[in-house]
Enzyme design. Structure first.
Site, PDB file in Angstrom:
ATOM      1  CB  VAL A 117      -0.847   0.147   1.370  1.00  0.00           C
ATOM      2  CG1 VAL A 117      -1.714   1.162   1.251  1.00  0.00           C
ATOM      3  CG2 VAL A 117      -1.686  -1.332   1.301  1.00  0.00           C
ATOM      4  CB  THR A 120       0.124   8.793  -3.253  1.00  0.00           C
ATOM      5  OG1 THR A 120       0.204   7.666  -3.609  1.00  0.00           O
ATOM      6  CG2 THR A 120       1.619   9.652  -3.164  1.00  0.00           C
ATOM      7  CG  ASN A 121      -3.484   6.996  -4.417  1.00  0.00           C
ATOM      8  OD1 ASN A 121      -4.258   8.174  -4.236  1.00  0.00           O
ATOM      9  ND2 ASN A 121      -2.678   7.111  -5.072  1.00  0.00           N
ATOM     10  N   GLY A 201       6.024   2.993  -5.624  1.00  0.00           N
ATOM     11  CA  GLY A 201       6.995   3.422  -6.285  1.00  0.00           C
ATOM     12  C   GLY A 201       7.744   2.383  -7.377  1.00  0.00           C
ATOM     13  N   GLY A 219       3.169   1.106 -10.836  1.00  0.00           N
ATOM     14  CA  GLY A 219       4.394   1.901 -10.474  1.00  0.00           C
ATOM     15  C   GLY A 219       4.082   3.406 -11.042  1.00  0.00           C
ATOM     16  CB  CYS A 252       0.786   7.031 -10.412  1.00  0.00           C
ATOM     17  SG  CYS A 252      -0.400   5.695 -10.400  1.00  0.00           S
ATOM     18  CD  GLU A 343       4.442   9.034 -10.996  1.00  0.00           C
ATOM     19  OE1 GLU A 343       3.545   8.551 -11.195  1.00  0.00           O
ATOM     20  OE2 GLU A 343       5.416   8.403 -10.279  1.00  0.00           O
TER      21      GLU A 343
END
Length: 372
Positions: A117, A120-121, A201, A219, A252, A343
Site C-alpha cells: 500500500v 499517496t492513496n 514506487g 508504479g 499516478c 513523474e
C-alpha cells in the site's frame, strides 16, 4: 535485565504469524459458497462507504498529501463504484461450460495475497484490494507504507471488522503493524504467499517482480498529454487541469506533461493561463527544478500532494499568485538533468513545444521510456 528485541526481527516474526493465520483462513474460505463470499464483499463495501470521509481525513492528517474531499471521492469510488462493477461477477466454482469443446472453467482461490500500500492513496487502496480478494476467496495481508501506517491500519480495521461480522474467518484480512523493508520482503518471498498486488514506487514494484512470487504491479505513470491541432483547446486544457489538480496531483495516472506543436503553442499557453495555470519564467523554472527530485533521483516527498502555495514557498517563487492551480514549466529535454520530465505527484506540469507531429510523438515515447 530487559532484552531489547530488534525491530526487523520482530516485524519478520509478525509476518510469519500473520501468514499462519491467513493459511487457516484460506482453508475456511475454500469451503465457502459464492453467496457467502458475496455477503462478505457487500459488507466491506457498506462499511468503507460509511467511513469514507473519516478515513480520508485521517490519511491527509498523517501523510500531508492531497485533499480530504478528493480522498473521500476515491474511497467512495473504491467502496461503491468498484463494488457495483464486480458484485454480480462469478468467481467461485463453475464459471462457464463449452459443451462443443468439452471444457469447463472453474474458479478457485489463488491463495494468500500480499497487498503493498502506498502513502499517496493509502485508504482507497486498502478498500479495493480487500474487496477483490474477499470476492475471490483469497486472504490478504497488507504491508503499509511507513509514512501512512496509522490511516492504513485504521482502514484495515474497518474492513476487517465488517468482513468478519459477515462471516469471514479470522486472519482473512490483516496488516503488518511494524512496517520494515525486511518484513515486506519476508511477506513477498514467503512460501505460502501466492500473489503480490503491488502499488507504489518503481523500486518497490521492481522488488515485487523480482521476489519469485507472481505479482501485479502499478508504479510510475508519467503520462504525456498531446493536444492535437484538431482538439477543442479549452476543453482539453480543462480536462488536463481537472485531472492534475484532483487530490493535489497524487494520482499516478494524472497527466505529467503537455506536448504541442509550434502552431498550437500560443493558443494552448493562453488557455492554460486563462484557466489558472502559472507558467514559470526561466529563473523560476531553475529554482523549482532543484526541489523535484532528491539526490538519489527519486521524487522529493516535499512536493507530493502539496498546494501550489506550499510548493512555491519551498522553492522561493514569490510571484506566483494565490489563484494559481498548477505550476507549468517549459522543458526541452528528457532524462537525467531534466527533472520536469519525471513523474511529479504534485501540482507541477512539464510543457514541451515541438516543431511538428512526428517530433511530438517521438517526445511522448522518449518520456515514457525514461519513466512510466
Amino acid at each position: 535485565m530487559m532484552i531489547q528485541m530488534d525491530q526487523d526481527l520482530c516485524s519478520i516474526q509478525e509476518v510469519r504469524d500473520l501468514v499462519q493465520q491467513a493459511r487457516k483462513a484460506q482453508r475456511a474460505m475454500e469451503r465457502m459458497t459464492q453467496g457467502e463470499l458475496d455477503k462478505i464483499t457487500a459488507a466491506i463495501s457498506s462499511a468503507a462507504a460509511a467511513e469514507a470521509g473519516r478515513l480520508a481525513g485521517v490519511a491527509v492528517e498523517e501523510t500531508g498529501f492531497g485533499l480530504k474531499a478528493d480522498k473521500e471521492i476515491k474511497n467512495r469510488f473504491a467502496a461503491v463504484t468498484l463494488y457495483d462493477a464486480i458484485k454480480d461477477e462469478k468467481t467461485h466454482g463453475i464459471l462457464a461450460q463449452d459443451r462443443e469443446k468439452r471444457t469447463i472453467d472453474i474458479g478457485v482461490p489463488v491463495g494468500i495475497v500480499a497487498g503493498l500500500v502506498p502513502s499517496t492513496n493509502p485508504t482507497s487502496t486498502v478498500i479495493y484490494k480487500s474487496m477483490i480478494c474477499m470476492k475471490a476467496g483469497n486472504p490478504i495481508i497488507f504491508s503499509p507504507h511507513p509514512s501512512a501506517v496509522k490511516c492504513i491500519l485504521e482502514t484495515v480495521e474497518v474492513v476487517r471488522r465488517a468482513a468478519e461480522a459477515a462471516g469471514a474467518p479470522k486472519g482473512a484480512i490483516a496488516c503488518i503493524t511494524t512496517p520494515t523493508l525486511e518484513a515486506t520482503n519476508a511477506l513477498m518471498r514467503h512460501d505460502h504467499t501466492r500473489l503480490i498486488l503491488a502499488t507504489g514506487g518503481g523500486a518497490m514494484v521492481k522488488a515485487a517482480y523480482s521476489s519469485g512470487t507472481p505479482a501485479i504491479g502499478v508504479g510510475a505513470g508519467n503520462g504525456p498529454a498531446y493536444i492535437h491541432h484538431t482538439a477543442n483547446v479549452r476543453l482539453a486544457v480543462k480536462r488536463i487541469l481537472d485531472s492534475k489538480t484532483f487530490d493535489n496531483g497524487t494520482i499516478c495516472a494524472s497527466e505529467q506533461s503537455i506536448i504541442v506543436t509550434r502552431e498550437m503553442e500560443r493558443a494552448v499557453t493562453e488557455e492554460l493561463q486563462r484557466q489558472g495555470a502559472y507558467v514559470l519564467s526561466d529563473s523560476e523554472h531553475t529554482k523549482l527544478s532543484k526541489f523535484i527530485l532528491r539526490a538519489n533521483g527519486t521524487m522529493n516527498p516535499a512536493i507530493v500532494g502539496k498546494s501550489v502555495e506550499t510548493v512555491a514557498k519551498l522553492a522561493g517563487l514569490d510571484r506566483v499568485p494565490a489563484s494559481a492551480r498548477v505550476l507549468v514549466a517549459r522543458e526541452t529535454g528528457v532524462g537525467r538533468g531534466y527533472p520536469y520530465s519525471n513523474e511529479k505527484l504534485g501540482l507541477i506540469l512539464a510543457y514541451y513545444v515541438e516543431n511538428d507531429e512526428p517530433t511530438v510523438l517521438e517526445r511522448c515515447v522518449e518520456i515514457l521510456e525514461w519513466e512510466g
